[in-house]
Design a protein around this motif. Structure first.
Motif, short mmCIF file in Angstrom:
data_model
loop_
_atom_site.label_atom_id
_atom_site.label_comp_id
_atom_site.label_asym_id
_atom_site.label_seq_id
_atom_site.Cartn_x
_atom_site.Cartn_y
_atom_site.Cartn_z
N VAL A 83 0.86 -1.18 0.00
CA VAL A 83 0.00 0.00 0.00
C VAL A 83 0.89 1.23 0.00
CG1 VAL A 83 -1.88 -1.18 1.15
CG2 VAL A 83 -0.18 0.01 2.53
N ARG A 84 0.40 2.32 -0.60
CA ARG A 84 1.26 3.48 -0.82
C ARG A 84 0.93 4.64 0.09
NH1 ARG A 84 5.06 1.33 -1.37
NH2 ARG A 84 6.20 3.07 -2.25
N ALA A 85 0.36 4.37 1.27
CA ALA A 85 0.38 5.39 2.32
C ALA A 85 1.80 5.42 2.87
CB ALA A 85 -0.61 5.05 3.42
N LEU A 86 2.12 6.49 3.55
CA LEU A 86 3.50 6.69 3.96
C LEU A 86 3.94 5.63 4.97
CD1 LEU A 86 5.81 8.66 3.49
CD2 LEU A 86 5.09 9.84 5.54
N SER A 292 -5.08 -9.44 -1.62
CA SER A 292 -4.02 -9.88 -0.71
C SER A 292 -2.71 -9.14 -0.95
CB SER A 292 -3.76 -11.38 -0.92
OG SER A 292 -3.16 -11.59 -2.20
N LEU A 293 -2.62 -8.33 -2.00
CA LEU A 293 -1.45 -7.58 -2.45
C LEU A 293 -0.52 -8.42 -3.32
CD1 LEU A 293 -0.48 -5.45 0.70
CD2 LEU A 293 -2.16 -4.98 -1.08
N TYR A 309 -18.30 -5.13 -13.44
CA TYR A 309 -18.92 -3.95 -12.82
C TYR A 309 -18.77 -2.70 -13.68
CZ TYR A 309 -19.34 -7.07 -8.91
OH TYR A 309 -19.68 -8.15 -8.12
N ARG A 310 -18.10 -2.83 -14.83
CA ARG A 310 -18.06 -1.78 -15.85
C ARG A 310 -17.64 -0.43 -15.27
NH1 ARG A 310 -20.85 -3.33 -20.40
NH2 ARG A 310 -21.56 -1.22 -20.87
N CYS A 311 -16.60 -0.47 -14.46
CA CYS A 311 -16.13 0.77 -13.82
C CYS A 311 -15.48 1.69 -14.85
CB CYS A 311 -15.14 0.44 -12.70
SG CYS A 311 -15.91 -0.33 -11.27
N ASP A 312 -15.76 2.97 -14.72
CA ASP A 312 -15.12 3.98 -15.58
C ASP A 312 -13.70 4.28 -15.09
OD1 ASP A 312 -17.51 4.79 -17.27
OD2 ASP A 312 -18.29 5.11 -15.24
N ILE A 313 -13.51 4.25 -13.78
CA ILE A 313 -12.23 4.57 -13.14
C ILE A 313 -11.90 3.45 -12.16
CG2 ILE A 313 -11.01 6.24 -11.68
CD1 ILE A 313 -13.23 8.28 -12.55
N ILE A 314 -10.63 3.04 -12.11
CA ILE A 314 -10.18 2.08 -11.11
C ILE A 314 -9.02 2.70 -10.35
CG2 ILE A 314 -9.22 -0.21 -10.67
CD1 ILE A 314 -10.59 -1.21 -13.17
N ASN A 315 -9.20 2.84 -9.04
CA ASN A 315 -8.18 3.43 -8.17
C ASN A 315 -7.28 2.32 -7.63
OD1 ASN A 315 -7.63 6.11 -6.34
ND2 ASN A 315 -7.24 4.24 -5.19
N ILE A 316 -5.96 2.47 -7.84
CA ILE A 316 -4.99 1.47 -7.38
C ILE A 316 -3.91 2.20 -6.58
CG2 ILE A 316 -3.42 -0.40 -8.01
CD1 ILE A 316 -4.91 -0.66 -10.66
N SER A 317 -4.07 2.25 -5.26
CA SER A 317 -3.08 2.88 -4.39
C SER A 317 -2.12 1.82 -3.85
CB SER A 317 -3.78 3.61 -3.23
OG SER A 317 -4.49 4.73 -3.72
N LEU A 318 -1.61 1.01 -4.75
CA LEU A 318 -0.67 -0.07 -4.44
C LEU A 318 0.49 0.03 -5.41
CD1 LEU A 318 -3.31 -2.96 -4.53
CD2 LEU A 318 -2.66 -1.67 -2.50
N GLY A 319 1.62 -0.53 -5.05
CA GLY A 319 2.71 -0.52 -6.00
C GLY A 319 4.01 -1.05 -5.44
N SER A 339 -12.08 1.16 -18.91
CA SER A 339 -11.72 1.51 -17.52
C SER A 339 -10.32 2.12 -17.48
CB SER A 339 -11.77 0.28 -16.62
OG SER A 339 -13.04 -0.33 -16.65
N LEU A 340 -10.21 3.32 -16.94
CA LEU A 340 -8.92 4.00 -16.80
C LEU A 340 -8.40 3.79 -15.38
CD1 LEU A 340 -6.78 5.90 -18.07
CD2 LEU A 340 -8.10 7.81 -17.15
N CYS A 341 -7.18 3.28 -15.25
CA CYS A 341 -6.58 3.01 -13.94
C CYS A 341 -5.78 4.22 -13.46
CB CYS A 341 -5.69 1.78 -13.99
SG CYS A 341 -6.59 0.24 -14.23
N ILE A 342 -6.11 4.71 -12.26
CA ILE A 342 -5.43 5.82 -11.62
C ILE A 342 -4.55 5.22 -10.52
CG2 ILE A 342 -5.71 8.10 -10.57
CD1 ILE A 342 -7.13 7.89 -13.21
N CYS A 343 -3.24 5.46 -10.56
CA CYS A 343 -2.30 4.73 -9.70
C CYS A 343 -1.36 5.66 -8.94
CB CYS A 343 -1.46 3.75 -10.53
SG CYS A 343 -2.46 2.59 -11.50
#
Length: 536
Positions: A83-86, A292-293, A309-319, A339-343
């Motif tokens: 996860v990409r929180a500090l 599970s990451l 689920y035909r999402c327009d946006i997918i949020n991925i705060s992982l990396g 679906s556009l992935c925002i990372c």
């Protein structure tokens, strides 16, 4: 033996026959790889579903057979994302990679009490940064008891240099030089949202977006650690948990970490009482997939959100720093579905160190900025401020000291001291907490994009497919406003509806600084005094 993931390619496969052929190539590959142990297997029953096999095998055998395998399949080692929180010690560089402190022979015991205002704060995580004379920093972890006290045994010759305190909820995290043993550290209460449920990040990005229907009709998916329970996220559809190759039901998508509830709340929380923080697009349709990451589970979650689920946006705060071809394939296929992935760009604080999947061309990579007048001196968030003028922009914004940056950044968004939802615990419901990192900037960008897309008739007219996802990216870039930072920090800029507005400082943290004038109106603004010490 090493663990591998084997999948078939779906991106670029436009016919049912080509998709079926790619599924069959997985079974052919398994037949060529003798002596493998299957860990998990997801076998599709439709041509547009992906074959995902996780197995253990001898790496030498896999490499020897790789050239014989079809180009319709991908085989690679299983990778793990973060996860990409500090992280707790990301800016204490000398301690970042050190092993945890182990006490085999105690020399003395360090004691400290933690208060919130005048009351003791139980359940706080306390990171002790300790050092022996001339040696590297080491880290030990403790937790305050019911009376807000914690103690840490120390090996002979060690001293506590600094403390990081993370309250359970409702107070700012603190980074402080260690007081003498037996001392007290006080955490400041978090400011409440204004009457519209906004913080500085709302007012700066979406100040003109009031009233109802904020993001209505736009579907946003979140791939993270789980969601809720939280009354302000009761409307979120939890699609299940993708854990160790299995898809578990919605009840297993509850959040035990807190990260996923926080990111989901930034996008679309719906306040139930005065002082609660709203999401940026509270009227969008929200879907959450707990993972599970591990990359095989992340891939299945992306597939489900984009396909089912035909999402327009997918949020991925992982990396993580290593690229995954399997992950890239799933993201490309999601783009083809519309679906556009925002990372999250990552929290390495280094140039050119953008994490994957954010570094992929199909993704939007988001860096993090903070605001001078928000976090109080002594708080962890306040320590993200940077002294160099090149990192200070307009409107009181600064580039976060921990955010990754470089040529691949698409845009920037608020990611320092962001207050959002965290799961209920025992009888404490409706809890809020502040977090910092590109994990927080990413859902802020996803939320504002939901507002942009909801207000665009042109976007709604485009049928689902790659053209629709490309238009979403184009609209996001069109609404980006420069905040006078270099492009490697801000990318195209900060996405905002209308002009970027300089928000009013919070009463609990900024009132003491108002007499100095509005900080950060230009790149030559003076830095706030009392900056928290970040290095020891």
């Amino acid at each position: 033996m090493a663990r591998y993931v084997l999948v078939n390619r779906l991106s670029g496969k436009r016919t049912e026959g080509s998709r079926r052929a790619s599924q069959g190539a997985v079974d052919e590959a398994l037949a060529r790889l003798a002596n493998v142990r299957i860990i998990s297997a997801h076998r599709p029953d439709r041509d547009d579903h992906r074959h995902v096999i996780v197995f253990e095998a001898d790496p030498r055998q896999v490499e020897a057979r790789r050239r014989e395998l079809s180009r319709d399949i991908i085989i690679e080692p299983v990778m793990r994302r973060r996860v990409r929180a500090l992280p707790p010690i990301v800016d204490l560089e000398t301690a970042e990679n050190s092993p945890p402190l182990r006490v085999t022979k105690a020399g003395q015991t360090y004691r400290v009490a933690v208060k919130g205002g005048e009351e003791p704060l139980p359940g706080c995580l306390v990171y002790f940064f300790v050092r022996k004379s001339g040696g590297p920093l080491r880290v030990a972890l403790g937790k305050t008891d019911g009376r807000g006290r914690v103690r840490q045994p120390l090996p002979p010759g060690y001293r506590v240099q600094a403390l990081r305190i993370i309250p359970d909820a409702g107070f700012w995290s603190v980074l402080a030089e260690a007081p003498p043993s037996g001392g007290t550290i006080t955490c400041m209460p978090l400011p409440r949202a204004d009457a519209a449920g906004r913080g500085w990040w709302h007012r700066m990005m979406a100040g003109a977006a009031g009233g109802r229907k904020r993001g209505q009709g736009i579907r946003v998916g979140v791939v993270d650690s789980g969601c809720g329970p939280h009354r302000n996220l009761a409307h979120v559809t939890r699609i299940g948990a993708f854990i160790d190759g299995k898809r578990l039901p919605a009840r297993d998508a509850r959040d035990e970490h807190g990260h996923g509830t926080h990111t989901t709340g930034i996008i679309g929380a719906r306040p139930h009482r005065r002082g609660d923080y709203a999401g940026i697009a509270p009227d969008c349709e929200l879907f959450h997939a707990r993972v599970s990451l591990d990359t095989p589970d992340i891939v299945r979650a992306i597939d489900a959100l984009s396909r089912d689920y035909r999402c327009d946006i997918i949020n991925i705060s992982l990396g993580e720093s290593d690229p995954s071809e399997v992950e890239a394939e799933a993201i490309q296929r999601a783009l083809e579905r519309g679906s556009l992935c925002i990372c999250a760009a990552g929290n390495n604080g280094r140039r050119g160190a953008i994490d994957f999947p954010a570094a992929l061309p199909a993704c939007v990579a988001v860096s993090a900025v903070g605001h001078f007048a928000w976090a109080p001196p002594g708080s962890w968030a306040h320590g993200h401020w940077q002294k160099r003028r090149s990192r200070q922009g307009r409107h009181g914004l600064f580039f976060s000291a921990t955010s990754s940056y470089g040529k691949g950044v698409t845009c920037t968004a608020p990611g320092v001291g962001i207050i959002s939802t965290i799961p209920d615990r025992e009888r404490r419901k409706g809890r809020y907490m502040e977090m910092s990192g590109t994990s927080m900037a990413t859902p802020a960008a996803a939320g504002i994009l939901a507002l942009i897309l909801a207000a665009s008739p042109a976007y709604r007219r485009v049928p689902r497919g790659p053209k629709r996802a490309r238009l979403a990216r184009k609209l996001l870039q069109r609404y980006c406003r420069s905040v006078a930072l270099h492009r490697m920090y801000q990318g195209r800029g900060l996405p905002a509806l209308g002009r970027v507005a300089t928000p009013r400082p919070a009463a609990s943290s900024g009132a003491r600084r108002r007499k100095r004038g509005a900080p950060g109106r230009s790149r030559r603004s003076a830095s706030p005094s009392g900056r928290a010490r970040r290095r020891t």
